[in-house]
Design a protein around this motif. Structure first.
Motif, short mmCIF file in Angstrom:
data_model
loop_
_atom_site.label_atom_id
_atom_site.label_comp_id
_atom_site.label_asym_id
_atom_site.label_seq_id
_atom_site.Cartn_x
_atom_site.Cartn_y
_atom_site.Cartn_z
N ASP A 41 0.82 -1.20 0.00
CA ASP A 41 0.00 0.00 0.00
C ASP A 41 0.86 1.26 0.00
OD1 ASP A 41 -2.15 -1.68 0.14
OD2 ASP A 41 -2.85 -0.99 2.11
N ARG A 44 -3.37 5.95 0.53
CA ARG A 44 -4.69 5.69 -0.03
C ARG A 44 -5.65 6.86 0.20
NH1 ARG A 44 -6.24 0.07 2.51
NH2 ARG A 44 -8.19 0.57 1.41
N ASP A 150 -9.74 5.52 3.40
CA ASP A 150 -8.69 4.86 2.65
C ASP A 150 -9.30 4.22 1.41
OD1 ASP A 150 -6.29 5.30 4.11
OD2 ASP A 150 -6.95 3.87 5.63
N GLY A 152 -9.26 2.83 -2.84
CA GLY A 152 -8.65 1.71 -3.53
C GLY A 152 -7.37 2.05 -4.26
N GLN A 155 -3.68 1.11 -3.17
CA GLN A 155 -3.75 -0.12 -2.38
C GLN A 155 -3.08 -1.24 -3.18
OE1 GLN A 155 -7.75 -1.33 -1.48
NE2 GLN A 155 -7.15 -2.82 0.07
#
Length: 263
Positions: A41, A44, A150, A152, A155
């Motif tokens: 990640d 995000r 947060d 997508g 991610q």
């Protein structure tokens, strides 16, 4: 709007302080698209997506950027059949613009800014066209995007440019000078500037963050090559070397009008 002679005179006279020499051509019939799944990640909450776009002939939904995991948050930034921007996010169609991209002979600079740290809901996702913020909406559900959410994008899930995760919404047109900046919400002035009342490109000089990338599309044998310091290369699907073309935001080629194909 310049005539072709005026346009090429500006190109030849060095009108543009920063030249973009090529673009990549997406053809929906060939299912051209780019994919990448980050190994971990990034940020995000906060990121910027900047690119130049010129329409092809397609008049159905097309995906500019999609991030898809096994469950919500599913993110899709697209253009509708009517040429309007659409954001499908957090299990709803969150945004549909009133304005539309109607000129199929023009290059548009599009910037999407995502920053859910903002206390004002309408500042959590913003779209600009040629430096002007889109501010009229047929649908505006940004109040349903929670603060500090947060999302997508960035991610460690599959990201798509030019196609949905199930193979639909394929892009038809041209893209150039594409940046994903992880960790910063940037104004269009980071990527362009006004000259003689015309919005023109300028070279981006900042960082791209952990999962960000820069695609200049300058190598037909490596269309997904990230030329930022990250080398976060994307996989180019179904492209061939000749899909890198000379048509660009600083050298706009004449194209046949797909709306009136019989004249």
């Amino acid at each position: 709007m310049f005539s072709p002679d005026q346009w090429h005179a500006k190109v030849d006279s060095g009108f543009y302080p920063y030249s973009i020499n090529q673009s990549v051509r997406f053809e929906d019939g060939s299912s051209h698209h780019l994919t990448r799944t980050p190994s971990g990640d990034g940020n995000r909450k906060t990121w910027t997506y900047s690119f130049w776009f010129k329409h092809g002939s397609k008049t159905t939904m097309m995906d500019f950027l999609l991030a898809n995991g096994a469950s919500d948050p599913f993110f899709a930034f697209a253009i509708t059949a009517a040429g309007k921007f659409q954001l499908f996010y957090h299990n709803e169609t969150m945004l549909v613009s009133t304005m539309a991209l109607r000129d199929r002979s023009a290059w548009y600079h599009i910037v999407a800014r995502h920053d859910t740290t903002q206390s004002t809901a309408d500042n959590r996702f913003r779209i600009y066209v040629n430096s002007v913020e889109v501010d009229t909406w047929d649908t505006n559900g940004r109040a349903n995007l929670p603060q500090d959410f947060d999302g997508g994008v960035n991610q460690a899930i599959a990201h798509f440019i030019g196609q949905s995760h199930v193979g639909g919404n394929t892009l038809d047109g041209y893209m150039a000078e594409l940046h994903l900046v992880d960790g910063s919400s940037l104004a269009p002035s980071s990527f362009g500037e006004m000259k003689d009342s015309i919005w023109v490109p300028k070279e981006y000089s900042g960082s791209h963050g952990t999962n960000g990338f820069y695609l200049p599309f300058d190598d037909g044998s490596a269309i997904g090559d990230d030329e930022s310091s990250n080398t976060n290369d994307l996989t180019a699907n179904n492209f061939v070397a000749t899909d890198v073309v000379l048509d660009s935001p600083t050298n706009n080629f004449c194209t046949l009008n797909p709306i009136d194909p019989y004249s």
